[in-house]
Motif scaffolding. Structure first.
Motif, short mmCIF file in Angstrom:
data_model
loop_
_atom_site.label_atom_id
_atom_site.label_comp_id
_atom_site.label_asym_id
_atom_site.label_seq_id
_atom_site.Cartn_x
_atom_site.Cartn_y
_atom_site.Cartn_z
N ARG A 1 68.71 63.03 31.42
CA ARG A 1 67.29 62.75 31.16
C ARG A 1 66.91 63.09 29.72
O ARG A 1 66.11 62.38 29.11
N ALA A 2 67.49 64.16 29.19
CA ALA A 2 67.21 64.48 27.78
C ALA A 2 67.71 63.36 26.87
O ALA A 2 67.04 62.99 25.91
N CYS A 3 68.88 62.81 27.22
CA CYS A 3 69.42 61.71 26.40
C CYS A 3 68.60 60.45 26.54
O CYS A 3 68.47 59.68 25.58
N ILE A 4 68.01 60.22 27.73
CA ILE A 4 67.13 59.05 27.89
C ILE A 4 65.89 59.22 26.99
O ILE A 4 65.46 58.27 26.33
N GLY A 5 65.35 60.45 26.94
CA GLY A 5 64.21 60.72 26.05
C GLY A 5 64.57 60.53 24.60
O GLY A 5 63.82 59.92 23.82
N LEU A 6 65.75 61.02 24.22
CA LEU A 6 66.20 60.87 22.83
C LEU A 6 66.44 59.39 22.50
O LEU A 6 66.09 58.92 21.42
N LEU A 7 67.03 58.66 23.45
CA LEU A 7 67.27 57.23 23.25
C LEU A 7 65.95 56.48 23.04
O LEU A 7 65.85 55.59 22.17
N ALA A 8 64.93 56.86 23.83
CA ALA A 8 63.62 56.22 23.67
C ALA A 8 63.07 56.48 22.27
O ALA A 8 62.54 55.56 21.61
N ALA A 9 63.22 57.74 21.80
CA ALA A 9 62.72 58.07 20.45
C ALA A 9 63.49 57.30 19.38
O ALA A 9 62.89 56.77 18.43
N VAL A 10 64.80 57.19 19.55
CA VAL A 10 65.61 56.48 18.55
C VAL A 10 65.27 54.99 18.54
O VAL A 10 65.08 54.39 17.47
N ALA B 1 62.63 68.23 18.08
CA ALA B 1 63.80 68.62 17.28
C ALA B 1 64.32 67.42 16.49
O ALA B 1 64.74 67.55 15.34
N PHE B 2 64.26 66.25 17.12
CA PHE B 2 64.69 65.02 16.46
C PHE B 2 63.78 64.73 15.25
O PHE B 2 64.26 64.32 14.18
N ILE B 3 62.47 64.97 15.43
CA ILE B 3 61.54 64.76 14.31
C ILE B 3 61.88 65.71 13.16
O ILE B 3 61.95 65.32 11.99
N PHE B 4 62.09 67.01 13.50
CA PHE B 4 62.42 68.00 12.46
C PHE B 4 63.73 67.64 11.77
O PHE B 4 63.86 67.78 10.56
N TYR B 5 64.70 67.18 12.58
CA TYR B 5 66.00 66.81 12.02
C TYR B 5 65.84 65.63 11.06
O TYR B 5 66.50 65.58 10.02
N GLY B 6 64.97 64.72 11.40
CA GLY B 6 64.72 63.56 10.53
C GLY B 6 64.08 63.97 9.22
O GLY B 6 64.28 63.30 8.19
N GLU B 7 63.28 65.05 9.26
CA GLU B 7 62.61 65.49 8.03
C GLU B 7 63.50 66.35 7.17
O GLU B 7 63.15 66.66 6.02
N ALA B 8 64.63 66.82 7.72
CA ALA B 8 65.51 67.73 6.97
C ALA B 8 66.27 66.97 5.87
O ALA B 8 66.50 65.79 5.97
#
Lengths: 137, 74
Positions: free
Chosen positions: A80-89, B67-74
């Motif tokens: 589920r965390a990877c699905i969330g990350l995939l959506a963000a990407v 965390a992804f947002i912070f990583y993108g700003e790094a």
């Protein structure tokens, strides 16, 4: 799937689709903020997929516990965390949507679950108190 | 800014996952115990577990995106 859980999940799905339709209408009416509405749509879809996956996992764990089975069972958090990350990407790399809106959208199905849980509990408590007083006959 | 953002990303996801792990363990453990004792209450217990786990897990998933947002700003 168990009747109680599946009824709850059906209502959560209905509420989420209603929210998605509102987002699409806002996207059409306010095209200037399409990066926000698009991000919200992508996040909400990912949130719904997460909720369906979680319900499936919980049903499997419940069936195993009821049967008295042994062995390891996982809730599939990293899926589920990877699905969330995939959506963000996908939202940021492919469509240029706002990642903040995706993060907000990831909470929609969970929020619907919470509100529905409160509502069901309140309704059940009211029915129970009417039964105890004999007014529900 | 780069190193600080990376540390922030690590802290936000690490602490989020730690809290969710503890919370999920408590919820699942008690629910499985309840279902084993009273299998006829499985439906009610599973629905309560679904609500609890959905709430507990929303936070680390959002922290992963942060965390992804912070990583993108790094």
């Amino acid at each position: 799937m168990n009747d109680n859980l599946s009824a709850h999940l059906r209502t959560v799905t209905r509420l989420t689709f209603f929210f998605l339709s509102v987002c699409f209408i806002c996207w059409a009416v306010l095209p200037a903020q399409q990066a926000w509405w698009g991000g919200l749509v992508v996040g909400t879809v990912a949130s719904l997929v997460n909720a369906l996956h979680l319900a499936w996992k919980i049903d499997r764990i419940g069936a195993r516990a009821a049967a008295g089975g042994n062995g390891r069972a996982s809730l599939g958090f990293f899926t589920r965390a990877c699905i969330g990350l995939l959506a963000a990407v996908i939202a940021t790399m492919t469509f240029d949507f706002r990642v903040e809106a995706v993060a907000a959208g990831l909470f929609v199905a969970q929020l619907a679950t919470l509100l529905l849980g409160f509502w069901t509990k309140r309704k059940r408590g009211r029915t129970q108190s009417l039964d105890e007083r004999g007014e529900n006959n | 800014m780069g190193a600080t953002a990376l540390i922030a990303a690590a802290i936000v996801f690490g602490l989020g996952a730690l809290g969710a792990g503890i919370g999920n363990g408590l919820i699942v453990g008690r629910t499985v115990e309840g279902i084993s004792r009273q299998p006829e209450l499985r439906g009610t217990l599973q629905t309560t577990m679904f609500i609890g786990v959905a709430l507990v897990e929303a936070l680390p998933i959002i922290s992963l995106v942060l965390a992804f947002i912070f990583y993108g700003e790094a």
